[in-house]
Design a protein around this motif. Structure first.
Motif, PDB file in Angstrom:
ATOM      1  N   ILE C  54       0.926  -1.083  -0.020  1.00  0.00           N
ATOM      2  CA  ILE C  54      -0.017  -0.117   0.122  1.00  0.00           C
ATOM      3  C   ILE C  54       0.810   1.292  -0.002  1.00  0.00           C
ATOM      4  O   ILE C  54       0.641   2.142  -0.775  1.00  0.00           O
ATOM      5  N   ARG C  55       1.976   1.340   0.782  1.00  0.00           N
ATOM      6  CA  ARG C  55       2.821   2.433   1.163  1.00  0.00           C
ATOM      7  C   ARG C  55       3.248   2.557  -0.165  1.00  0.00           C
ATOM      8  O   ARG C  55       3.661   3.777  -0.509  1.00  0.00           O
ATOM      9  N   TRP C  56       4.076   1.722  -0.753  1.00  0.00           N
ATOM     10  CA  TRP C  56       4.758   1.677  -1.887  1.00  0.00           C
ATOM     11  C   TRP C  56       3.937   2.407  -3.083  1.00  0.00           C
ATOM     12  O   TRP C  56       4.608   3.480  -3.752  1.00  0.00           O
ATOM     13  N   PHE C  85      -6.477  -4.244  -7.332  1.00  0.00           N
ATOM     14  CA  PHE C  85      -5.738  -5.029  -6.326  1.00  0.00           C
ATOM     15  C   PHE C  85      -5.333  -4.069  -5.189  1.00  0.00           C
ATOM     16  O   PHE C  85      -5.327  -4.398  -3.898  1.00  0.00           O
ATOM     17  N   TYR C  86      -5.336  -2.733  -5.678  1.00  0.00           N
ATOM     18  CA  TYR C  86      -5.154  -1.724  -4.554  1.00  0.00           C
ATOM     19  C   TYR C  86      -6.047  -2.015  -3.340  1.00  0.00           C
ATOM     20  O   TYR C  86      -5.954  -1.680  -2.060  1.00  0.00           O
ATOM     21  N   ASN C  87      -7.363  -1.766  -3.921  1.00  0.00           N
ATOM     22  CA  ASN C  87      -8.618  -1.999  -2.853  1.00  0.00           C
ATOM     23  C   ASN C  87      -8.624  -3.401  -2.393  1.00  0.00           C
ATOM     24  O   ASN C  87      -9.124  -3.383  -1.149  1.00  0.00           O
ATOM     25  N   MET C  92      -7.821  -6.285   2.718  1.00  0.00           N
ATOM     26  CA  MET C  92      -7.140  -7.264   3.379  1.00  0.00           C
ATOM     27  C   MET C  92      -6.126  -6.831   4.662  1.00  0.00           C
ATOM     28  O   MET C  92      -6.237  -7.359   5.458  1.00  0.00           O
ATOM     29  N   HIS C  93      -5.729  -5.671   4.299  1.00  0.00           N
ATOM     30  CA  HIS C  93      -5.028  -5.019   5.388  1.00  0.00           C
ATOM     31  C   HIS C  93      -5.904  -4.725   6.755  1.00  0.00           C
ATOM     32  O   HIS C  93      -5.246  -5.266   7.818  1.00  0.00           O
ATOM     33  N   GLY C  94      -6.817  -4.177   6.556  1.00  0.00           N
ATOM     34  CA  GLY C  94      -7.897  -3.852   7.590  1.00  0.00           C
ATOM     35  C   GLY C  94      -8.293  -5.004   7.994  1.00  0.00           C
ATOM     36  O   GLY C  94      -8.283  -5.199   9.433  1.00  0.00           O
ATOM     37  N   THR C  95      -9.009  -6.115   7.386  1.00  0.00           N
ATOM     38  CA  THR C  95      -9.541  -7.109   7.880  1.00  0.00           C
ATOM     39  C   THR C  95      -8.540  -8.078   8.724  1.00  0.00           C
ATOM     40  O   THR C  95      -8.655  -8.388   9.929  1.00  0.00           O
ATOM     41  N   ILE C  96      -7.235  -7.967   8.126  1.00  0.00           N
ATOM     42  CA  ILE C  96      -6.331  -9.004   8.716  1.00  0.00           C
ATOM     43  C   ILE C  96      -5.681  -8.234  10.133  1.00  0.00           C
ATOM     44  O   ILE C  96      -5.856  -8.895  11.111  1.00  0.00           O
ATOM     45  N   MET C  97      -5.483  -7.102  10.210  1.00  0.00           N
ATOM     46  CA  MET C  97      -4.846  -6.235  11.340  1.00  0.00           C
ATOM     47  C   MET C  97      -6.033  -6.446  12.490  1.00  0.00           C
ATOM     48  O   MET C  97      -5.631  -6.675  13.509  1.00  0.00           O
ATOM     49  N   VAL C  98      -7.284  -6.062  12.015  1.00  0.00           N
ATOM     50  CA  VAL C  98      -8.209  -6.080  13.120  1.00  0.00           C
ATOM     51  C   VAL C  98      -8.781  -7.268  13.658  1.00  0.00           C
ATOM     52  O   VAL C  98      -8.727  -7.703  14.901  1.00  0.00           O
ATOM     53  N   PHE C  99      -9.194  -8.283  12.729  1.00  0.00           N
ATOM     54  CA  PHE C  99      -9.765  -9.391  13.072  1.00  0.00           C
ATOM     55  C   PHE C  99      -8.692 -10.547  13.146  1.00  0.00           C
ATOM     56  O   PHE C  99      -8.959 -11.701  13.995  1.00  0.00           O
ATOM     57  N   THR C 458       6.224   7.730  10.760  1.00  0.00           N
ATOM     58  CA  THR C 458       5.286   7.009   9.650  1.00  0.00           C
ATOM     59  C   THR C 458       4.071   7.635   9.723  1.00  0.00           C
ATOM     60  O   THR C 458       3.588   7.956   8.833  1.00  0.00           O
ATOM     61  N   PHE C 459       3.617   7.770  10.978  1.00  0.00           N
ATOM     62  CA  PHE C 459       2.061   7.956  11.110  1.00  0.00           C
ATOM     63  C   PHE C 459       1.862   9.403  11.587  1.00  0.00           C
ATOM     64  O   PHE C 459       0.823   9.789  11.166  1.00  0.00           O
ATOM     65  N   PHE C 460       2.761  10.032  12.146  1.00  0.00           N
ATOM     66  CA  PHE C 460       2.406  11.563  12.534  1.00  0.00           C
ATOM     67  C   PHE C 460       2.119  12.391  11.026  1.00  0.00           C
ATOM     68  O   PHE C 460       1.187  13.220  11.143  1.00  0.00           O
TER      69      PHE C 460
HETATM   70  C1  HEM Z   1       3.651  -0.731   9.466  1.00  0.00           C
HETATM   71  C2  HEM Z   1       2.558  -0.856   9.834  1.00  0.00           C
HETATM   72  C3  HEM Z   1       1.427  -0.153   9.290  1.00  0.00           C
HETATM   73  C4  HEM Z   1       1.321   0.622   7.936  1.00  0.00           C
HETATM   74  C5  HEM Z   1       2.435   1.537   7.277  1.00  0.00           C
HETATM   75  C6  HEM Z   1      -0.089   1.027   7.875  1.00  0.00           C
HETATM   76  C7  HEM Z   1      -0.450   1.656   6.801  1.00  0.00           C
HETATM   77  C8  HEM Z   1      -1.763   2.016   6.436  1.00  0.00           C
HETATM   78  C9  HEM Z   1      -2.249   2.808   5.504  1.00  0.00           C
HETATM   79  C10 HEM Z   1      -1.480   3.759   4.527  1.00  0.00           C
HETATM   80  C11 HEM Z   1      -3.594   2.572   5.300  1.00  0.00           C
HETATM   81  C12 HEM Z   1      -4.603   3.344   4.547  1.00  0.00           C
HETATM   82  C13 HEM Z   1      -4.646   2.714   3.330  1.00  0.00           C
HETATM   83  C14 HEM Z   1      -5.772   3.719   2.320  1.00  0.00           C
HETATM   84  O1  HEM Z   1      -6.811   4.263   2.938  1.00  0.00           O
HETATM   85  O2  HEM Z   1      -5.684   3.755   1.220  1.00  0.00           O
HETATM   86  C15 HEM Z   1      -4.134   1.695   6.306  1.00  0.00           C
HETATM   87  C16 HEM Z   1      -5.351   1.463   6.769  1.00  0.00           C
HETATM   88  C17 HEM Z   1      -5.748   0.872   7.586  1.00  0.00           C
HETATM   89  N1  HEM Z   1      -5.144  -0.011   8.734  1.00  0.00           N
HETATM   90 FE1  HEM Z   1      -2.807   0.116   8.582  1.00  0.00          FE
HETATM   91  N2  HEM Z   1      -0.676   0.095   8.877  1.00  0.00           N
HETATM   92  C18 HEM Z   1      -0.069  -0.510   9.679  1.00  0.00           C
HETATM   93  C19 HEM Z   1      -0.418  -1.150  10.708  1.00  0.00           C
HETATM   94  C20 HEM Z   1      -1.739  -1.175  11.058  1.00  0.00           C
HETATM   95  C21 HEM Z   1      -2.207  -1.950  12.344  1.00  0.00           C
HETATM   96  C22 HEM Z   1      -1.269  -2.598  13.311  1.00  0.00           C
HETATM   97  C23 HEM Z   1      -3.592  -1.756  12.260  1.00  0.00           C
HETATM   98  C24 HEM Z   1      -4.580  -2.437  13.247  1.00  0.00           C
HETATM   99  C25 HEM Z   1      -4.582  -3.162  13.914  1.00  0.00           C
HETATM  100  C26 HEM Z   1      -3.998  -1.282  11.021  1.00  0.00           C
HETATM  101  C27 HEM Z   1      -5.039  -1.172  10.749  1.00  0.00           C
HETATM  102  C28 HEM Z   1      -5.672  -0.553   9.570  1.00  0.00           C
HETATM  103  C29 HEM Z   1      -7.135  -0.275   9.078  1.00  0.00           C
HETATM  104  C30 HEM Z   1      -8.378  -1.054   9.768  1.00  0.00           C
HETATM  105  C31 HEM Z   1      -7.279   0.221   8.017  1.00  0.00           C
HETATM  106  C32 HEM Z   1      -8.426   0.755   7.140  1.00  0.00           C
HETATM  107  C33 HEM Z   1      -8.672  -0.309   5.880  1.00  0.00           C
HETATM  108  C34 HEM Z   1      -9.639   0.351   5.192  1.00  0.00           C
HETATM  109  O3  HEM Z   1      -9.630   1.300   4.739  1.00  0.00           O
HETATM  110  O4  HEM Z   1     -10.654  -0.431   4.869  1.00  0.00           O
HETATM  111  N3  HEM Z   1      -2.915  -1.077  10.441  1.00  0.00           N
HETATM  112  N4  HEM Z   1      -2.866   1.332   6.879  1.00  0.00           N
END
Ligand code: HEM
Ligand SMILES: [Cu+2]
Ligand SMILES: [Cu+2]
Lengths: 224, 197, 579
Positions: C54-56, C85-87, C92-99, C458-460
């Motif tokens: 995603i970040r790349w 695929f971005y979508n 998957m990122h959100g689903t995986i990280m939360v659930f 990264t996040f600020f």
């Molecule tokens: C190195 C660690 C991480 C990075 C670089 C990262 C980066 C991102 C980015 C850039 C997005 C926004 C994508 C978009 O809206 O296009 C995102 C969405 C999200 N992230 Fe992360 N994330 C990380 C870790 C985590 C962790 C630990 C969690 C939760 C436990 C998390 C939960 C989520 C959720 C729920 C979304 C929303 C997904 C969606 O919009 O459907 N992320 N992340």
């Protein structure tokens, strides 16, 4: 941080911005205070030879007041923020002013269809004009936007006007704004709506009054 | 042997609520089940209040079949209570009889339901025929699955009761009963919501 | 011991069991916790990889991501992420990280491992149900993995899956991927429902003699509150998921307006669960900090009971804030203000907990081993998440911030702090108990410093992006003229995100090295009071040789009663000896 805000060109954007600034200052001060206190404690009370920690459980009333007093301050600030917020919200969402002009905006994958009512001022009549992605409005006029969607949820976002409103298939939602400065502004879609979501963008073109007159002349040449 | 004794003493000195764990667990389970059906029924009410044209659709439902089914379920709740009563009295013959009746009534309910579905489908009222039918099939279908689950649990208990394997675990009849009454109560809500209004 | 239905079966110490019964199909809560740990770390790696892609893509859109060239065609094109695929990636990122990371790590690992040990029980109330829970979770994992590879592609409607986008295949082109996604999440819910029932019943019924409710360690309170909140909030979403699946599979029209359905209904059901869910994740993390702070400050927790009451109040309030996710969704505008008020009010109980944590440090004797650093880090990072929550909680301000990177920054400050800072704190702290060996301190400290700095870099900056108006879930910011000036921030973020991800390797090295080579820990390396430290490390099957008797609360550090600065819960004190 807030200096990154895009230029505000709407009558109510200033209210949102100033609310944002209030919250910014309040939370900023809290942030500095808490971080300050934590850091001082960590340095001052780090482990030292022959020094035992104090046995403080915080269950007597005097001790509990150490929690309660800052808590009351938090509560007061919270309520103050809410109070201010409800005024701004009412101004934008509830007490909408009467409109000078009506525009229909329909989201679809992946465009904005803009419908202008034409000289009769009514949407859905023969003199309507449809355009893709271009929303033309005059400056300093209250514009009512009738929002619809043909397929999925989109979100009508005008960053410079501090306006965002989801458009919902099966429903008609209204929003309004009054732009204060002529120019061309972005009108992206802010809700994930499919593979073409990224790049779904129109523009808002705010005309000065005479320019707008010309634009109307051009599009409805035989206006009565 | 000594260990077993120690553990027995231990389990008597544990700090607890006094509610048997099995019962507490089933209550927790039912609490979240209530929110499942609560969510479904709430959704139905919200969608229904927000639209017109419903009474016509629900007029196509057969009130009499549903009433019959309601009576069937209510009776089955009663037989379930009697089965539990038999456990309390230690009467394993009565236990078997009432478990069997409960199972039978559950199956009757499901049969009537299937008959009802077939009739509706034959008239073109498919799940996609409009949001009322979506809710009709969604709500009664999820409920029917719960009835089916209850029937299966009861069949297992019945089989065990046949072979006397149930003896040490007879309190399970009470737990199954809790569940069965819950399923019954859900129907008591669905019936008027779908068929009477 | 008792089986699923709570029948009393008088087991003795276990007969010798084979490999399968000991490590795979085990009913031992400690083994189950480790199984969950393995699964959640697996998913964390995958979730991290999605974050990398995603970040790349955001920083260098439409260029090949280094190291991703091997991903085959329908997904990626020689390392380039196409928009569909971005979508999928964000979904998957959100689903995986939360659930699949947050919930198993914080609830299932720590809850399963600690609750029986901390309350002085031999196992959970329903050990077989517990085993079933981890296997259902494994099944959910498998289904989610399979969903990535079915024809038509994987779910791509965001982790929130808003219909109609998610309700009809024509809108995304995704067919079975989305159905399986729903099934995977439903199975995951089932697994955690079983867990929740177990946590609650165990804590209610299986406490050691003397372990009254107000002698429970706070993490136990937090875990069961989280469990109850989960059990009571997930039901409506389960109903909602059934409806979504029916819409997709048999053509019902619950969420499809052409058939009279209501798309907004899903949002209510989703967030009625979704908001409590963030507390389900947060509370166990706060519990971890609350266990660690007193140990390394050698001081009792300041305000034990007020913390418990606050937790319960927060749990209740979390049920009446959900519409703050929907301020601009088209709900009646008059609803916004009540929800804005409850939302901002929920900061009060959490403020109390934070103040109590800070007051615990006051006049302590504080040392800084790795678990303490991560605990303090959680507090520091979460604070920013909480404070920025006030912005998005205020309805008018959220008109602007909704669906921008401000929100993305905000929820990573809360979630990442809970899941990773909190999770690491807990792992460093209880690793000696779980595996009998200490983790390496030097590596741990390096890991902390890098994670803390890189997390913030990264996040600020994402707050700046959000203030600048950048929408979330867009695959290519360069498509928007007004976002192009922000692109250097995106490049910077991606750089530090990559370093952040890489630096987690230090943890992996430390973890595996310590597993085999770490210093032997002994039963109580941190000189802590709670019951898990009174048994050997790792604890034997059935935890205790003899069930301990509890005489006092969990945080009696530096008590005037003893010369030592700690007093275990099960140690006879002066008063008991006199008796
Ligand atoms: C190195 C660690 C991480 C990075 C670089 C990262 C980066 C991102 C980015 C850039 C997005 C926004 C994508 C978009 O809206 O296009 C995102 C969405 C999200 N992230 Fe992360 N994330 C990380 C870790 C985590 C962790 C630990 C969690 C939760 C436990 C998390 C939960 C989520 C959720 C729920 C979304 C929303 C997904 C969606 O919009 O459907 N992320 N992340
Ligand atoms: Cu769109
Ligand atoms: Cu929320």
């Amino acid at each position: 941080m807030l200096s990154w805000l895009p230029e505000n060109i709407s009558t109510y954007g200033g209210d949102i911005d100033s609310l944002m600034y209030h919250i910014y200052y309040i939370t900023g001060v809290w942030f500095l205070l808490t971080y300050g206190v934590i850091i001082v404690f960590l340095l001052r009370y780090r482990r030292q030879e022959g020094q035992k920690a104090a046995y403080v459980r915080g269950d007597s009333l005097t001790q509990a007041s150490w929690l309660l007093v800052p808590l009351l301050i938090v509560l007061a600030l919270d309520l103050w923020i809410d109070f201010q917020g409800s005024e701004v919200w009412a101004k934008i969402k509830i007490d909408a002013p009467s409109s000078d002009l009506l525009v229909g905006v329909t989201g679809k994958q992946f465009n904005w269809e803009i419908a202008y009512p034409g000289p009769d001022g009514k949407l859905g009549t023969a003199d309507d004009l449809e355009m893709e992605n271009e929303l033309h409005v005059p400056v300093n006029k209250v514009v009512h936007v009738i929002l619809r969607s043909k397929d999925v949820i989109h979100s009508f976002f005008l960053p410079n006007l501090r306006l965002k409103q989801d458009v919902m298939p099966g429903r008609t939602i209204e929003a309004w704004f009054e732009a204060t400065k002529p120019g061309r502004y972005p009108l992206p879609c802010a809700e994930l709506c499919g593979f073409g979501h990224s790049g779904m963008e129109g523009s808002l073109i705010v005309h000065s009054l005479d320019e707008y007159e010309k634009w109307v002349q051009k599009n409805w040449p035989n206006k009565p | 042997m000594k260990d077993a004794l120690n553990m027995k003493i231990e389990s008597m000195t544990l700090t607890g609520t006094g509610i048997p764990s099995g019962k507490a667990g089933v209550w927790c389970f039912l609490a979240s089940e209530i929110t499942v059906f609560g969510g479904l029924i709430g959704s139905y009410l919200v969608v229904r209040l927000g639209s017109g044209g419903w009474p016509e659709a629900s007029a196509h439902l057969s009130f009499s079949l549903a009433l019959f089914n309601t009576l069937v379920l209510l009776t089955s709740s009663m037989t379930m209570v009697l089965a539990f009563d038999a456990v309390e009295k230690g009467d394993s013959k009565k236990l078997r009889t009432f478990l069997f009746l409960t199972i039978l009534l559950g199956l009757v309910f499901l049969g009537v339901k299937a008959f009802e579905y077939a009739g509706k489908l034959a008239h073109g009222f498919t799940p996609g025929a409009g949001v009322f039918w979506s809710f009709y099939y969604g709500m009664t279908g999820l409920h029917a699955l719960h009835v089916l689950a209850g029937v299966i649990v009861n069949i297992i208990l019945f089989m065990e009761a046949l072979g006397n394997a149930l003896k040490p675990n007879e309190h399970r009849v009470e737990l199954a009963g809790l569940y069965w009454h819950f399923v019954d109560i859900v129907w008591i809500f669905l019936f008027p919501l779908l068929y009477l209004t | 011991m008792s089986n699923i239905l709570g029948d009393v079966t008088q087991g003795t110490h276990p007969e010798k069991k084979g490999f399968w019964r000991t490590y795979v199909f085990s009913t031992d809560h400690k083994v189950i916790a480790k199984q969950y740990l393995a699964l959640s770390l697996f998913w964390a790696v995958l979730g991290g990889f999605t974050a990398y892609l995603i970040r790349w893509q955001l920083a260098h859109p439409e260029t090949a991501a280094p190291g991703a060239g091997w991903i085959p065609e329908p997904f990626m094109y020689e390392g380039v992420v196409p928009p569909e695929f971005y979508n999928v990636l964000i979904t998957m990122h959100g689903t995986i990280m939360v659930f699949f990371v947050a919930m198993p790590l914080l609830l299932a690992v720590f809850g399963n491992y600690l609750i029986p040990l901390m309350i002085g029980a031999r196992d959970m109330a329903f050990p077989r149900l517990n085993m079933l829970s981890v296997w259902v979770f494994a099944l959910a994992s498998l289904v989610l993995l399979i969903s990535l590879f079915v024809p038509g592609g994987a779910a791509s409607a965001g982790w929130t899956g808003y219909p109609p986008l998610s309700a009809r295949a024509i809108y995304t082109g995704v067919n079975w991927g989305m159905n399986l996604w729903i099934v995977a999440i439903a199975l995951e819910f089932a697994a955690f429902l079983m867990g929740g029932i177990n946590f609650l019943t165990t804590t209610l019924n299986m406490r050691a003699p003397g372990m009254t409710l107000f002698r429970l360690p706070l993490i136990v309170w937090m875990q069961i509150t989280a469990g109850v909140v989960f059990m009571l909030s997930v039901g409506p979403l389960i109903a909602g998921a059934v409806m979504l699946l029916l819409d997709r599979v048999i053509g019902t029209t619950f969420y499809v307006p052409e058939g009279g359905g209501q798309p907004l209904l899903w949002q209510h059901l989703f967030w009625f669960f979704g908001h409590p869910e963030v507390y389900v994740i947060l509370l166990p993390a706060l519990g971890i900090i609350l266990e660690i702070l007193p140990v390394f400050s050698r001081k009792p927790i300041f305000g034990y009971r007020p913390i418990i009451y606050s937790t319960i109040v927060a749990g209740i309030l979390s049920f009446i804030v959900w519409a703050h996710h929907q301020y601009v969704s088209g709900i009646d505008p008059r609803l916004a203000m009540p929800f804005s008020i409850t939302t901002i009010l929920i900061s009060v109980p959490f403020a109390l907990i934070v103040f109590a944590m800070i007051a615990t440090l006051w006049k302590g004797s504080i040392s800084f081993p790795t678990p303490m650093l991560f605990a303090l880090g959680t507090l520091g990072v979460f604070l920013i998440g909480g404070l920025t929550g006030i912005f998005v909680g205020s309805a008018p301000v959220d008109i602007y911030f909704h669906d921008t990177y401000f929100v993305v920054a905000h929820f990573h400050y809360t979630l990442f702090s809970a899941v990773f800072f909190g999770g690491f704190a807990g792992l460093y702290f209880w690793f000696p108990k779980m595996f009998g060996r200490m983790m390496n301190e030097t590596l741990g400290k390096i890991h902390f410093v890098l994670t803390f700095i890189l997390f913030n870099t990264t996040f600020f900056p994402m707050f700046f992006l959000g203030v600048g108006g950048m929408m979330r879930r867009i695959a290519n910011p360069m498509q928007y003229e007004f976002l192009q000036p922000l692109q250097p921030i995106n490049v910077f973020i991606t750089g530090s995100a990559n370093l952040l991800l890489i630096s987690q390797g230090i943890f992996a090295i430390n973890f595996f090295w310590s597993l085999f080579r770490g210093r032997i820990a002994g039963p109580n390396p941190w000189q802590a009071n709670t019951l898990e430290w009174s048994t050997s490390s790792p604890p034997p099957h059935e935890n205790f040789h003899k069930i301990p008797t509890v005489y006092r609360g969990p945080y009696e550090y530096s008590s005037p009663e003893t010369a030592e600065d700690w007093l275990p819960q099960n140690q006879l004190g002066l008063e008991e000896v006199k008796k």
